[in-house]
Design a protein around this motif. Structure first.
Motif, PDB file in Angstrom:
ATOM      1  N   SER A   7       0.838  -1.185   0.000  1.00  7.98           N
ATOM      2  CA  SER A   7       0.000   0.000   0.000  1.00  7.98           C
ATOM      3  C   SER A   7       0.877   1.240   0.000  1.00  7.98           C
ATOM      4  O   SER A   7       2.069   1.167   0.275  1.00  7.98           O
ATOM      5  N   GLY A  10       0.863   5.807  -5.494  1.00  6.93           N
ATOM      6  CA  GLY A  10       0.043   6.895  -5.982  1.00  6.93           C
ATOM      7  C   GLY A  10       0.785   7.760  -6.968  1.00  6.93           C
ATOM      8  O   GLY A  10       1.833   7.387  -7.489  1.00  6.93           O
ATOM      9  N   LEU A  11       0.233   8.938  -7.217  1.00 10.54           N
ATOM     10  CA  LEU A  11       0.801   9.918  -8.138  1.00 10.54           C
ATOM     11  C   LEU A  11       1.520  11.002  -7.353  1.00 10.54           C
ATOM     12  O   LEU A  11       0.961  11.571  -6.405  1.00 10.54           O
ATOM     13  N   LEU A  18       7.112   9.439  -1.298  1.00 12.07           N
ATOM     14  CA  LEU A  18       6.075   8.470  -0.982  1.00 12.07           C
ATOM     15  C   LEU A  18       6.648   7.442  -0.019  1.00 12.07           C
ATOM     16  O   LEU A  18       7.854   7.187  -0.025  1.00 12.07           O
ATOM     17  N   THR A 109       1.941  -2.377  -6.091  1.00 12.83           N
ATOM     18  CA  THR A 109       1.269  -1.088  -5.975  1.00 12.83           C
ATOM     19  C   THR A 109       1.909  -0.114  -6.960  1.00 12.83           C
ATOM     20  O   THR A 109       3.127  -0.079  -7.123  1.00 12.83           O
TER      21      THR A 109
END
Length: 115
Positions: A7, A10-11, A18, A109
């Motif tokens: 998890s 993302g962007l 991140l 992910t």
């Protein structure tokens, strides 16, 4: 029934950060090591970082100095802190764990670095 769930993807813009998490669950005894791999579109899967039971941490040259891997043995969880991200870091990131002599991998992910 060993399960690994990644998890935190993302962007993010270039230069951003991140933090990825990988939680292990199921029929688990001792985890001998954990690792992160990644695969970009059109590229082969590559090693990113690993953490062994001897507390030795290894990094790919491309991420050394920018990424930091950590491990919480009690929680059976691995982390990947990614700083100063570059567009070349865009990939699906996979978490793996070695239990006894067998390696198990999560579904991955997505991490996308773009302005």
């Amino acid at each position: 029934q060993v399960q690994l769930v990644e998890s935190g993807g993302g962007l993010v813009q270039p230069g951003g950060s991140l933090r990825l998490s990988c939680a292990a669950s199921g029929s688990i005894s001792d985890i001998n090591g954990m690792a992160w791999h990644r695969q970009a579109p059109g590229k082969e899967r590559e090693f990113v970082a690993s953490f062994t039971d001897t507390q030795m941490i290894n990094y790919a040259d491309s991420v050394k100095g920018r990424f930091t891997m950590s491990r919480d043995n009690a929680k059976k969880t691995a982390y990947l802190q990614m700083n100063n991200l570059e567009p070349e870091d865009t990939a699906v990131y996979y978490c793996g764990a070695q239990i006894r002599v067998w390696w198990y991998w999560g579904q991955g992910t997505q991490v996308t670095v773009a302005s």
